[in-house]
Design an enzyme around this catalytic site. Sequence first.
Site, PDB file in Angstrom:
ATOM      1  N   ARG A   1     -17.392   1.587  -0.952  1.00 29.24           N
ATOM      2  CA  ARG A   1     -16.677   0.931  -0.113  1.00 29.24           C
ATOM      3  C   ARG A   1     -15.646   1.133   0.564  1.00 29.24           C
ATOM      4  O   ARG A   1     -14.882   2.192  -0.356  1.00 29.24           O
ATOM      5  CB  ARG A   1     -16.482  -0.672  -0.858  1.00 29.24           C
ATOM      6  CG  ARG A   1     -17.653  -1.492  -1.226  1.00 29.24           C
ATOM      7  CD  ARG A   1     -17.450  -2.966  -1.645  1.00 29.24           C
ATOM      8  NE  ARG A   1     -16.691  -3.721  -0.471  1.00 29.24           N
ATOM      9  CZ  ARG A   1     -16.294  -5.149  -0.788  1.00 29.24           C
ATOM     10  NH1 ARG A   1     -15.983  -5.481  -2.080  1.00 29.24           N
ATOM     11  NH2 ARG A   1     -15.753  -5.965   0.092  1.00 29.24           N
TER      12      ARG A   1
ATOM     13  N   ASP B   1      -6.131  -5.579  -1.644  1.00 29.25           N
ATOM     14  CA  ASP B   1      -6.970  -4.301  -1.769  1.00 29.25           C
ATOM     15  C   ASP B   1      -6.322  -3.005  -1.469  1.00 29.25           C
ATOM     16  O   ASP B   1      -6.478  -2.240  -2.103  1.00 29.25           O
ATOM     17  CB  ASP B   1      -8.176  -4.548  -0.757  1.00 29.25           C
ATOM     18  CG  ASP B   1      -9.140  -5.800  -1.380  1.00 29.25           C
ATOM     19  OD1 ASP B   1      -8.476  -6.968  -0.932  1.00 29.25           O
ATOM     20  OD2 ASP B   1      -9.794  -5.538  -2.010  1.00 29.25           O
TER      21      ASP B   1
ATOM     22  N   ALA C   1     -10.746  -5.679  -6.042  1.00 28.44           N
ATOM     23  CA  ALA C   1     -10.365  -4.095  -5.998  1.00 28.44           C
ATOM     24  C   ALA C   1     -10.081  -3.627  -7.387  1.00 28.44           C
ATOM     25  O   ALA C   1     -10.616  -2.568  -7.507  1.00 28.44           O
ATOM     26  CB  ALA C   1      -8.862  -3.985  -5.129  1.00 28.44           C
TER      27      ALA C   1
HETATM   28  O1  MRU Z   1     -14.823  -8.414  -0.705  1.00 29.58           O
HETATM   29  P1  MRU Z   1     -13.987  -8.627  -1.933  1.00 29.58           P
HETATM   30  O2  MRU Z   1     -14.657  -9.864  -2.626  1.00 29.58           O
HETATM   31  O3  MRU Z   1     -14.182  -7.336  -2.945  1.00 29.58           O
HETATM   32  O4  MRU Z   1     -12.449  -8.964  -1.468  1.00 29.58           O
HETATM   33  C1  MRU Z   1     -11.643  -9.066  -2.587  1.00 29.58           C
HETATM   34  C2  MRU Z   1     -10.503  -9.489  -2.423  1.00 29.58           C
HETATM   35  O5  MRU Z   1      -9.993  -9.390  -1.153  1.00 29.58           O
HETATM   36  C3  MRU Z   1      -9.395  -9.749  -3.461  1.00 29.58           C
HETATM   37  O6  MRU Z   1      -8.313 -10.539  -2.939  1.00 29.58           O
HETATM   38  C4  MRU Z   1      -8.830  -8.335  -3.839  1.00 29.58           C
HETATM   39  O7  MRU Z   1      -9.591  -7.313  -4.108  1.00 29.58           O
HETATM   40  C5  MRU Z   1      -7.766  -8.611  -5.005  1.00 29.58           C
HETATM   41  S1  MRU Z   1      -8.584  -8.756  -6.555  1.00 29.58           S
HETATM   42  C6  MRU Z   1      -7.642  -8.908  -7.504  1.00 29.58           C
END
Ligand code: MRU
Length: 352
Positions: free
Chosen positions: A92, A242, A51
């Site tokens: 996204r 997220d 995120a």
């Molecule tokens: O699909 P992604 O790899 O972007 O998903 C990431 C996550 O779910 C993480 O746990 C979240 O973004 C926290 S990152 C500090």
Amino acid sequence: MKLETIRWSGELDGHLVLIDQTLLPGETKELACRDVDTVFEAIRALRVRGAPAIGIAAAYGVCVGLQPFVHDRQHEFFDRAVEIVEYLATSRPTAVNLFWALARMQAKAQALQLARKSPSLALAALLAEARAIHEEDRLMCHAIGRYGAELLSNNSGVLTHCNAGGLATSEYGTALSVFFTAQDQGKQLHVFVDETRPLLQGARLTAWELAQRKIPATLICDSMAGQVMREGRVQAVVVGADRIAANGDTANKIGTYSVAVLAHAHGIPFYVAAPTNTFDLALASGDEIPIEERSAAEITHGFGKQTAPDGIHVYNPAFDVTPARYIQAIITERGVIAPVDRDTIAKLFAQQ
Ligand code: MRU
């Protein structure tokens, strides 16, 4: 050379450079993003992911996108800024940090337009804003680590899901920052890493980060978390987020909800580590969080190998929502929210 998840190379006419995370851990390669389409594709394809990291990349993406218009007339330049922000916002849907960073860039552009700044001065100010978002994230991650490390005991087993480390942020991570900081303080931890189907962010990225920092770690399939907890090997779970709704319901990588329910069943504290820009207080509960659905091929042809019959129906939500009642505390850069409910969250945000 020290590799950075995200960096800006050069000055105003420079470009964004990302570690291409789809190639890890086999290959550590940087991707130069010299136009906004490359930034958009990098976010959508998870070359940059997590995120906070996608928010930072998008902020720099606005600058890359505006470079070709720096000699245009003022109003044309600022019109392009709006279009680029709107475009990147479609890359996204779930992580609110993307929209937070883009809104901040948009607000900055509006202020510069009102102040009648020339395109080149405005671009310089927007690049400074992106750099500020990047640096603030670095500081927030360290603060999260300091608050979170206090919650972990020496010689404990901890479990995490997905990757909420330096690769998902500017440097230290959120959930992994808690482990890194505990280690810096001399605490011994053993980290159980869920591999995180279907894209294996745990196996490919978290295991890689922990190995680099020489933190003892054991990789498990997602379906093994319950057994590992039952065997008494896990004393705390820490994950990233997220998007967090006003009542504390938390969206994170698919599979997080199952881990939270398992932790609850075993009496193990389940912590969420996230900066305050991951909260979306406009949403009353997690039911309102948009959940990204990704392609069937991620499940049927993961990493190039067919593992399911042709034509099978697939459902592939990339995130799930953990209800606040399963979350022991949310660790932010401003302090720890516990218990997690609408009032305690509102109270933290009311403090300046
Ligand atoms: O699909 P992604 O790899 O972007 O998903 C990431 C996550 O779910 C993480 O746990 C979240 O973004 C926290 S990152 C500090």
